[in-house]
Design a protein around this motif. Structure first.
Motif: not given
Lengths: 251, 237
Positions: A1-9
């Protein structure tokens, strides 16, 4: 589980909401504290799909794991409250929609670390479905970018949590505001998942293709490792992925 | 050449895109400036100070001054932690030099500033920033200021981009092929014709620049990835 990330869909000529449902169930199963700003569908819609994916939103909400802002219902409340009371969707009431600071305050309050009595959830997660509708509601693209900027600063950097948000790609529609929003968010993102309809049109066995682009890697890797493309088929309780041209229906 | 960009005074525009990000190159150029003994001021609008400093060694980090516009750029928290005069004030403060030594100013990013400030105001301030040639109250000539500005091309129309271009001594447009990054460099020298150059490069994990002689071998052999090699073409087997 990576942390501190913004994933754009992002979706173009198709419906990318299956990705929203995936991430919602993924983070709830991973025992994360989730704040879901749901502007598109009702709570029961997300709950029904969530149950197919193995999670109960009702249970998650009752035990404090899920904070759910139901935009469709809550937007009506804005007009029956006195103006002094802050409301996350306050911008609906303002003639000149300024900024989304009240919505940010709602998110920050929902995800701030609780007292010791609260269950030890894993990292906080903000999920937004979706940001494009805010443009339709009169919010400017820069105001939406500022909202996500502040969410990033708080959720990703300060609280080491993650953000997942959906934006539609209007493609050839020449929607300048949406293009600014999509490109601005793309530059802020660590990971972009782009669902695209097939160029040849509808297919029963291949519903679309998914392009994955990793940006802002903390360890610089070769560029060619940073993007992948798969095709997919959405089924009742899952999504199957395969390499381009390798659909089981074709082989 | 990419490395000689820092020899120019004035504004250098780094134009990147979603697919070919430019912050890594910005950090590589900052590392070079710091290694030459320059102090580097960063106006950080898009990433946290911790993220920006990641990957730099302690020598480089000791020469960086990070002006944090990321945490609370619009003063929403009202805790007093935001830069007191906002984005424009922070940018103008950089125009007031307090020492004559060589200095590099990095704007991360010009796009963020352009979305939040009027274009004319930004251009006027940039012009003042990159043409600082004297310390107040001191007639001794000072070293030129190097200004590196990161610009996300897709966010702006041709008007604002053109205005910023006209202020720049050099523009670096990032692109690439076959997983290899390239920089198309446009130099503008006074009273000379602009010159163009393309430099293939990669950036190592410690943000050192690795310059390549040419495009990747696959691109040289098959310039059009959709066209197979024709009969009679040289092949290594």
């Amino acid at each position: 589980l990576t942390k501190g990330k913004l994933t754009l869909l992002c979706d173009a000529k198709t419906d990318g909401s299956f990705l929203v449902h995936h991430f919602l169930s993924f983070y709830l199963k991973a025992n994360c504290k989730v704040c879901f700003v749901a502007l598109i569908q009702s709570f029961s819609h997300y709950n029904i799909v969530g149950q197919k994916l193995g999670v109960s939103l009702t249970t998650a909400r009752e035990r404090g794991q899920l904070v759910f802002l139901e935009g469709l219902k809550s937007s009506v409340d804005v007009f029956f409250r006195s103006q002094e009371e802050p409301h996350p969707l306050q911008f609906l009431r303002e003639a000149n929609t300024g900024n989304l600071q009240p919505l940010f305050e709602f998110v920050r309050e929902a995800l701030k670390p609780g007292d010791n009595a609260e269950a030890a959830w894993r990292c906080p997660v903000l999920l937004v479905d979706d940001l494009s509708v805010l443009l339709s509601l009169g919010v400017g693209a820069v105001a939406v970018l500022d909202f996500i900027h502040y969410c990033r600063a708080t959720v990703c950097c300060e609280l080491k949590g993650n953000i997942v948000t959906l934006v539609h790609d209007s493609g050839d529609a020449e929607d300048e505001e949406n293009d600014v929003l999509l490109n601005g968010l793309s530059h802020q993102s660590h990971l972009i998942l782009r669902a695209e309809g097939l160029a040849t049109g509808f297919c029963r066995d291949v519903h679309g293709q998914l392009r994955i682009l990793w940006r802002r890697p903390s360890q610089l890797t070769a560029q060619r490792d940073r993007s992948l493309t798969y095709q997919y088929k959405i089924q009742d309780k899952s999504v199957s992925f395969f390499a381009k041209g390798m659909s089981p229906a074709v082989l | 050449m990419l490395e000689s960009l820092l020899a120019l005074g004035g504004l250098v525009l780094l134009r990147d895109s979603v697919e070919w990000e430019g912050r890594s190159l910005l950090k590589a150029l900052i590392k070079k400036s710091a290694a030459c003994g320059e102090q580097v001021h960063i106006l950080g609008c898009e990433v946290s100070e911790e993220e920006f400093r990641e990957g730099f060694d302690s020598h480089v980090n000791s020469r960086l001054v990070y002006h944090d516009l990321f945490r609370d750029p619009l003063n929403w928290s009202k805790t007093g932690e935001a830069l007191p005069e906002g984005p424009l004030g922070a940018l103008r403060a950089m125009c007031r030099r307090t020492n004559p030594g060589p200095v590099t100013i990095a704007l991360d990013s010009l796009s963020w500033l352009l979305l939040h400030l009027p274009c004319t105001t930004l251009c006027q301030t940039l012009h003042a920033l990159s043409h600082q040639d004297s310390c107040p109250g001191n007639s001794t000539p000072v070293e030129p200021v190097h200004v590196l500005g990161l610009l996300h091309e897709e966010l702006h129309g041709p008007g604002p981009v053109g205005a910023l271009s006209s202020l720049a001594q050099a523009e670096v447009t990032l692109s690439g092929a076959m997983g290899q990054a390239s920089a198309h460099i446009l130099y503008r020298r006074p009273r000379q014709r602009p010159t163009h150059q393309t430099q293939w490069f990669s950036i190592l994990p410690d943000f050192s620049l690795d310059l390549r002689r040419g495009p990747p071998l696959e691109l040289q052999r098959h310039p059009d990835p959709h066209t197979p090699p024709t009969a009679g073409s040289t092949a290594p087997w």
